[in-house]
Design an enzyme around this catalytic site. Structure first.
Site, PDB file in Angstrom:
ATOM      1  N   LEU A  42       0.877  -1.282   0.008  1.00  0.00           N
ATOM      2  CA  LEU A  42      -0.349  -0.023  -0.324  1.00  0.00           C
ATOM      3  C   LEU A  42       0.720   0.963   0.165  1.00  0.00           C
ATOM      4  CD1 LEU A  42      -2.200  -1.628   0.756  1.00  0.00           C
ATOM      5  CD2 LEU A  42      -3.427  -0.565   2.291  1.00  0.00           C
ATOM      6  N   TYR A  86       0.109   9.974 -12.102  1.00  0.00           N
ATOM      7  CA  TYR A  86       0.045   9.218 -10.365  1.00  0.00           C
ATOM      8  C   TYR A  86      -0.721   8.087 -11.992  1.00  0.00           C
ATOM      9  CZ  TYR A  86      -2.397   8.025  -6.561  1.00  0.00           C
ATOM     10  OH  TYR A  86      -2.701   6.409  -5.655  1.00  0.00           O
TER      11      TYR A  86
END
Ligand code: UDP
Length: 325
Positions: A80, A153
């Site tokens: 994560l 991103y």
């Protein structure tokens, strides 16, 4: 079971750590606290039931030594750790790309070395600029030009997905890819731009609610506990291996409606203030106008899909903000 969570001191990571501890698992966390915070895991560290079950390493995933040690002893890895939030990406573009691409490469290499199943947290950003709904995992991907840095991103997370899938194809590594839509819940900070914690803090302080653009853009929000349940179910499923699966919520809302609902629910005297995107993010920005997930695949694979209403989610976050204030 021993579980390694990179980014385990982050908002979602800390909820995931808590869920695995509650199941009786041992949890190992690596977090560099770039956007994570010790506050997120303080209550877990203080809980005597988790003494000798929770191991926190403040370190970076770019450090191969710590990854080597922890991947070796854990059974599964949730990856994560990443640059989060549009604001972070725009403020620190190079750092964000390095963390997302090199970090994921290193985690995958280490998981491959020890042949450990790994879940890569990807993002709905990967879909890019769509107007149709719902977004299905097999949809085409549409990005803006490279001058608009927001897309770096999406592109970096897409490359993470490709690298993971390539490890699966080439090395037989068990990879599970989850595309997370906008996730909200207690402990999320507005510091990195996230709209719900920002609007709720503004409303509770009777400050102007800052709606970027004209507020017609939409999002679908997922409650963090549902996201955690989905991540755990995907990790446990052989059907999720080598697959990309959406995790998202059920109620599409415009950002203007969201602002109005939060004002109403908090009984705030705040007024809505429209801020042009250029003022909020500079000229190299482009928003995603619409974002609604299909969770058909998630439900098919795991028998579960997030179902919390926006009302439920906002009530929980407002309550937690009042307690925290
Ligand atoms: N947004 C807004 N005001 C804020 C923060 C965000 O109007 O103070 C908008 C933002 O432009 C986007 C939506 O809310 O359209 C969701 O933003 P967030 O950063 O939470 O997530 P994103 O979906 O953009 O990754």
């Amino acid at each position: 079971m021993r579980v390694l969570i990179t980014g385990g001191a982050g908002f979602i990571g800390s909820h995931l750590a808590e869920a695995h501890l509650e199941k009786g698992d041992d949890v190992y966390i690596i977090d560099d606290l770039s956007t994570g915070s010790m506050d997120n895991i303080r209550s877990l560290q203080k809980n005597t039931a988790y003494k000798d079950k929770l191991f926190v390493h403040i370190n970076t995933i770019l450090n191969p030594d710590i990854l080597l040690d922890l991947t070796g002893i854990c059974d599964v890895v949730y990856h994560l750790a990443a640059a989060v939030g549009v604001k972070t990406i725009l403020d620190k573009p190079l750092e964000s790309i390095v963390t997302n691409i090199q970090g994921t490469e290193k985690v995958l290499e280490m998981c491959n070395k020890f042949k450990k199943r790994v879940l890569i947290a990807s993002t709905s950003e990967v879909y890019g600029k769509h107007m149709h709904a719902p977004l299905v995992e097999t949809d085409n991907i549409i990005y803006g030009p490279s001058s608009k840095f927001r897309w770096s991103y999406a592109a970096s997370k897409l490359m993470d997905e490709f690298t993971a899938l390539a490890h699966h194809r080439t090395n037989g590594l068990e990879v599970v890819i989850a595309r997370l839509f906008n996730t909200v819940g207690p402990r999320q900070t507005g510091a990195y731009g996230m709209v719900i914690p920002r609007f709720i803090a503004q409303a509770l302080n009777n400050e102007s609610i800052t709606v970027f653009g004209d507020g017609t853009q939409t999002r679908t929000f997922t409650y963090v506990n549902d996201v955690v349940a989905s991540l755990i179910a995907l990790m446990a499923s052989d059907q999720a291996v080598g697959e990309v699966t959406n995790i998202g919520g059920v109620e599409e809302v415009t950002i203007l409606e969201l602002a109005q609902k939060i004002i109403e629910m908090t009984k705030s005297s705040s007024k809505i203030k429209f801020i042009p995107y250029e003022e909020a993010f500079g000229k190299d920005f482009e928003d995603m106008q619409r974002r609604v997930p299909s969770t058909e695949k998630l439900a098919r694979i795991t028998g579960f899909a997030p179902d919390k209403s926006l009302e439920f989610i906002l009530t929980k976050v407002i309550e937690s903000n009042k307690v925290g204030s």
